[in-house]
Design a protein around this motif. Structure first.
Motif, mmCIF file in Angstrom:
data_model
loop_
_atom_site.group_PDB
_atom_site.id
_atom_site.type_symbol
_atom_site.label_atom_id
_atom_site.label_comp_id
_atom_site.label_asym_id
_atom_site.label_seq_id
_atom_site.Cartn_x
_atom_site.Cartn_y
_atom_site.Cartn_z
ATOM 1 N N PRO A 187 -102.215 -67.678 4.968
ATOM 2 C CA PRO A 187 -101.641 -66.323 5.083
ATOM 3 C C PRO A 187 -100.128 -66.340 4.861
ATOM 4 C CG PRO A 187 -103.213 -66.704 6.841
ATOM 5 C CD PRO A 187 -103.062 -68.007 6.127
ATOM 6 N N LEU A 245 -99.501 -66.636 1.100
ATOM 7 C CA LEU A 245 -99.886 -65.396 0.408
ATOM 8 C C LEU A 245 -98.852 -64.300 0.668
ATOM 9 C CD1 LEU A 245 -103.709 -65.508 1.194
ATOM 10 C CD2 LEU A 245 -102.643 -65.909 -1.017
ATOM 11 N N ALA A 246 -98.402 -64.226 1.921
ATOM 12 C CA ALA A 246 -97.375 -63.226 2.244
ATOM 13 C C ALA A 246 -96.068 -63.539 1.518
ATOM 14 C CB ALA A 246 -97.158 -63.178 3.754
ATOM 15 N N ASN A 300 -95.796 -65.054 -1.346
ATOM 16 C CA ASN A 300 -96.030 -64.668 -2.743
ATOM 17 C C ASN A 300 -95.931 -63.143 -2.896
ATOM 18 O OD1 ASN A 300 -96.829 -64.585 -5.390
ATOM 19 N ND2 ASN A 300 -98.692 -65.755 -5.103
ATOM 20 N N ALA A 301 -96.505 -62.432 -1.923
ATOM 21 C CA ALA A 301 -96.441 -60.965 -1.975
ATOM 22 C C ALA A 301 -95.000 -60.486 -1.823
ATOM 23 C CB ALA A 301 -97.318 -60.365 -0.877
ATOM 24 N N GLN A 324 -92.999 -60.412 -4.908
ATOM 25 C CA GLN A 324 -93.218 -59.256 -5.765
ATOM 26 C C GLN A 324 -92.605 -57.992 -5.161
ATOM 27 O OE1 GLN A 324 -96.919 -57.380 -5.745
ATOM 28 N NE2 GLN A 324 -96.837 -56.734 -7.873
ATOM 29 N N ARG A 379 -93.042 -53.784 0.554
ATOM 30 C CA ARG A 379 -94.453 -53.634 0.881
ATOM 31 C C ARG A 379 -94.878 -54.609 1.971
ATOM 32 N NH1 ARG A 379 -97.070 -53.313 -5.059
ATOM 33 N NH2 ARG A 379 -95.176 -52.289 -5.757
ATOM 34 N N VAL A 380 -94.321 -55.803 1.916
ATOM 35 C CA VAL A 380 -94.658 -56.814 2.915
ATOM 36 C C VAL A 380 -94.166 -56.383 4.290
ATOM 37 C CG1 VAL A 380 -94.098 -59.171 3.626
ATOM 38 C CG2 VAL A 380 -94.815 -58.727 1.299
ATOM 39 N N GLU A 381 -93.009 -55.755 4.314
ATOM 40 C CA GLU A 381 -92.475 -55.281 5.601
ATOM 41 C C GLU A 381 -93.383 -54.250 6.244
ATOM 42 O OE1 GLU A 381 -88.122 -55.231 6.602
ATOM 43 O OE2 GLU A 381 -88.084 -54.623 4.485
ATOM 44 N N THR A 382 -94.026 -53.423 5.416
ATOM 45 C CA THR A 382 -94.870 -52.369 5.984
ATOM 46 C C THR A 382 -96.145 -52.917 6.617
ATOM 47 O OG1 THR A 382 -96.017 -51.916 3.899
ATOM 48 C CG2 THR A 382 -94.034 -50.613 4.355
ATOM 49 N N VAL A 383 -96.463 -54.188 6.371
ATOM 50 C CA VAL A 383 -97.601 -54.774 7.087
ATOM 51 C C VAL A 383 -97.114 -55.677 8.229
ATOM 52 C CG1 VAL A 383 -99.258 -54.584 5.185
ATOM 53 C CG2 VAL A 383 -97.899 -56.661 5.404
ATOM 54 N N GLY A 384 -95.867 -55.512 8.592
ATOM 55 C CA GLY A 384 -95.352 -56.176 9.796
ATOM 56 C C GLY A 384 -94.797 -57.566 9.578
ATOM 57 N N ILE A 385 -94.463 -57.888 8.346
ATOM 58 C CA ILE A 385 -93.952 -59.230 8.060
ATOM 59 C C ILE A 385 -92.494 -59.122 7.612
ATOM 60 C CG2 ILE A 385 -94.215 -61.270 6.591
ATOM 61 C CD1 ILE A 385 -97.208 -60.417 6.320
ATOM 62 N N ALA A 386 -91.635 -59.972 8.179
ATOM 63 C CA ALA A 386 -90.218 -59.970 7.788
ATOM 64 C C ALA A 386 -90.019 -60.947 6.630
ATOM 65 C CB ALA A 386 -89.359 -60.371 8.969
ATOM 66 N N ARG A 388 -87.705 -64.099 7.200
ATOM 67 C CA ARG A 388 -88.233 -65.240 7.948
ATOM 68 C C ARG A 388 -89.172 -66.077 7.082
ATOM 69 N NH1 ARG A 388 -89.915 -62.602 13.677
ATOM 70 N NH2 ARG A 388 -87.895 -61.710 14.130
ATOM 71 N N HIS A 393 -90.454 -54.004 9.674
ATOM 72 C CA HIS A 393 -91.547 -54.902 10.063
ATOM 73 C C HIS A 393 -91.837 -54.851 11.553
ATOM 74 C CE1 HIS A 393 -88.139 -57.627 10.868
ATOM 75 N NE2 HIS A 393 -88.947 -58.227 11.703
ATOM 76 N N ALA A 413 -93.932 -51.815 12.218
ATOM 77 C CA ALA A 413 -95.315 -52.070 11.811
ATOM 78 C C ALA A 413 -96.018 -52.952 12.835
ATOM 79 C CB ALA A 413 -95.326 -52.731 10.438
ATOM 80 N N ARG A 414 -95.283 -53.918 13.367
ATOM 81 C CA ARG A 414 -95.887 -54.853 14.330
ATOM 82 C C ARG A 414 -96.267 -54.180 15.652
ATOM 83 N NH1 ARG A 414 -96.502 -60.294 14.383
ATOM 84 N NH2 ARG A 414 -96.213 -61.154 12.325
ATOM 85 N N PHE A 430 -100.786 -55.727 -3.309
ATOM 86 C CA PHE A 430 -100.084 -56.913 -3.814
ATOM 87 C C PHE A 430 -100.800 -57.324 -5.101
ATOM 88 C CE2 PHE A 430 -99.481 -57.752 0.956
ATOM 89 C CZ PHE A 430 -98.324 -56.984 0.990
ATOM 90 N N LEU A 486 -105.963 -61.300 3.650
ATOM 91 C CA LEU A 486 -105.518 -62.444 4.453
ATOM 92 C C LEU A 486 -104.005 -62.416 4.680
ATOM 93 C CD1 LEU A 486 -106.565 -65.009 5.815
ATOM 94 C CD2 LEU A 486 -106.239 -66.234 3.663
ATOM 95 N N ALA A 487 -103.265 -61.989 3.664
ATOM 96 C CA ALA A 487 -101.798 -61.955 3.783
ATOM 97 C C ALA A 487 -101.351 -61.012 4.896
ATOM 98 C CB ALA A 487 -101.177 -61.531 2.457
ATOM 99 N N ARG A 541 -103.813 -59.740 11.050
ATOM 100 C CA ARG A 541 -103.366 -60.077 12.402
ATOM 101 C C ARG A 541 -104.593 -60.016 13.310
ATOM 102 N NH1 ARG A 541 -98.584 -57.125 11.494
ATOM 103 N NH2 ARG A 541 -99.152 -55.418 12.830
ATOM 104 N N THR A 599 -104.082 -55.269 9.614
ATOM 105 C CA THR A 599 -102.970 -55.484 10.552
ATOM 106 C C THR A 599 -103.378 -55.059 11.971
ATOM 107 O OG1 THR A 599 -101.978 -53.289 10.239
ATOM 108 C CG2 THR A 599 -101.295 -55.010 8.711
#
Lengths: 325, 228
Positions: A195, A198-199, A201-202, A205, A209-216, A219, B72, B75-76, B89, B99-100, B103, B146
């Motif tokens: 994961p 993959l994040a 890699n995302a 791009q 978009r990655v931030e909106t799924v809760g990922i910084a 980091r 983020h 979202a969390r 993506f 998977l990316a 949670r 998520t």
């Protein structure tokens, strides 16, 4: 050709090569192959940052050099029976490769963490320039560090030891380096499918978009940059052990450029891209270098061809575009 | 107590003010329809709530001040966004997209496969090669992975074939009925919104001008504020 088969063929070639060289009674070729394998390892390190994270670092020589100097400092003190420091606590040198590798990886990872924490706040050309600046900063620091050879570098008289192996013989040392490379490739493969990978890699791009799924993204990139630095540091320690010599050149921007060339030549984000790139680079250096002092011109032409006509690198040319380009 | 509470929200794009005074509430397990004609501030409201756009006023999620958090972190807390225009993506496969974002919680790949069988059939396919409808399903699925407490759907069925729209609306109805998930949904289809939403808030020129139960949304109000 399927990329998996191509990768398997590369591994088979790397395993068979020393046997062929021994049969041909050409131990020098094993040393040459060891150089390719170690540089490929440095490329695998960069490929995590560049291929997975899209981080165009022109400062990876910093980690390569830190790994090299970690080996040089530990081994030179062990050979001189002089402790590195005595106060406030005693730190002695060592000739043990596993210990040197751990120290090299930790030192390079710490440096990558610090450099990444500052440089990853920027992007694009600014990121390239900041990483380049850090590399050059360490280059000039090494030049002006007389305790460890300054501009002349530092020689180690005997290659460090690994339990149960005669590391002075070319074939066992090659086998050791190849094993380390294969472990690093396995780690890259695992990271790319996790994961986290993959994040990452995302985020390459679209960070938003990655931030909106809760990922910084910061980091993610910092972790990737740190892991990348650690692997490149390990390559630096092995490279120094191969040559029994460390010098500020390991920190230079030309070294960073060469590591990047391996990755681009073989294929950015392709698992075996740096391996193919380093093998082709060393082959050209050896073969064309014997024909002309200006062999870099031919390398430049090849690189130009790859960038213009084979965006997936040499692996992409054979196996087709795929992977996460 | 509301899960999401927004009061007096204002936001601007550079010099142009887009939101002036938006207020809305979403309770636990409730479906709120955010309605309005084009350009009235629906998507801007969502962007402000998700911290993708600087905003002033008050926006609290489960007691947390959203306006102080980076995207983020918001979202969390449990806000799953399905943005306008799908935005999957693209280089990753369906399975990798899920998977990316994954949670721990109720939603996993197996449950997503049961909700959207089309995605389960295409789990090894790259997101970029999916049809528009399948990409939309993937965007919803990714947000669900998520494990949010509030799902925000921004024009989730816009420009899709009737059959795919029906599948997505059926999935939203299942989410409401079976999981008790809170949902804030933006869509132009009054008929389909009426079937799933408990309450509605209508925006006009960056202000919330009407809030009430979906059953209280009369033809006169719809004609006045929505032009239908």
């Amino acid at each position: 050709m399927n990329e998996r088969w191509l990768n398997a063929a590369v591994v088979a070639g790397l395993v068979a090569f020393p046997l062929w060289a021994l049969w041909m009674d050409e131990p020098f070729l094993i040393t040459l192959a060891t150089r390719a394998v170690i540089l490929a390892l440095a490329g695998v390190g960069l490929n995590i940052a560049l291929g997975l994270g899209g981080l165009v670092s022109l400062g990876h020589a910093a980690f390569f050099g830190i790994g090299g100097y970690a080996m040089g400092i530990l081994a030179s003190h062990a050979q001189a029976y002089a402790p590195i420091m005595e106060w406030p606590f005693l730190i002695e040198g060592t000739k043990s490769m596993p210990v040197i590798w751990i120290v090299a990886m930790l030192a390079a990872a710490l440096a990558a963490l610090a450099i990444g924490a500052l440089s990853l706040r920027t992007s694009g050309v600014y990121f390239i320039m900041i990483t380049l600046a850090f590399g050059q900063m360490l280059y000039y620091f090494a030049i002006s560090w007389p305790a460890y050879g300054g501009e002349d570098g530092l020689s180690i008289y005997v290659r460090n030891g690994f339990p149960g192996l005669n590391t002075l013989a070319p074939a066992p040392f090659y086998g050791l380096c190849l094993t380390v490379l294969l472990i690093a490739l396995a780690a890259h493969w695992q990271i790319a499918r996790s994961p986290f990978g993959l994040a990452l890699n995302a985020a390459r791009q679209s960070p938003a978009r990655v931030e909106t799924v809760g990922i910084a993204p910061f980091r993610l990139r910092l972790v990737a940059f740190t892991v990348s630095g650690a692997i490149t540091g390990l390559a630096g320690a092995l490279f120094a052990d191969l040559n029994r010599f460390v010098s500020p050149v390991m920190f230079s921007w030309q070294t960073s450029g060469e590591i990047m060339v391996f990755v681009i030549l073989g294929g950015v984000a392709r698992l075996f891209g740096p391996v193919v790139g380093a093998v082709v680079f060393i082959t050209l250096e050896h073969w064309l270098g014997g024909l002309s002092d200006y062999w870099h011109i031919y390398l430049g032409a090849l690189l130009l061809g790859v960038v213009l006509f084979a965006r997936g690198g040499l692996i992409g040319l054979v196996a087709g575009r795929g992977g996460h380009e | 107590m509301s899960l999401l509470s927004v009061q007096g929200l204002s936001a601007r794009y550079g010099a142009a003010q887009a939101l002036f005074d938006v207020s809305l509430e979403v309770a636990q397990g409730e479906v709120l329809a955010l309605m309005g004609r084009n350009g009235m501030g629906k998507t801007t409201t969502v962007k402000a709530i998700c911290r993708m756009l600087p905003a002033r006023g008050m926006a609290r999620f489960d007691g947390h001040d959203l306006l102080r958090l980076p995207v983020h972190r918001a979202a969390r807390l449990g806000i799953g966004l399905v943005p306008e225009g799908r935005r999957c993506f693209a280089p990753l496969t369906v399975a990798e997209n899920l998977l990316a974002a994954a949670r721990p919680g109720h939603w996993n790949a197996a449950r997503i496969g049961a909700l959207f069988p089309r995605l389960a059939e295409r789990k090894g396919q790259r997101a970029a090669s999916l049809s528009g409808g399948e990409q939309q399903m993937l965007a919803v699925a990714r947000a669900l992975m998520t494990n949010p407490r509030l799902l925000i759907l921004d024009e989730a069925t816009e420009g899709l074939a009737p059959l795919i729209r029906a599948e997505i609306w059926a999935a939203i109805a299942r989410l409401k009925g079976e999981t008790g998930l809170s949902i804030l949904v933006i869509d132009k289809s009054l008929r389909e919104l009426s079937a799933v939403a408990d309450r509605a808030t209508i925006l006009e020129r960056g202000r919330s001008v009407w809030t009430g139960k979906m059953t209280a949304l009369s033809d006169d109000i719809a004609a006045e504020h929505l032009g239908v």
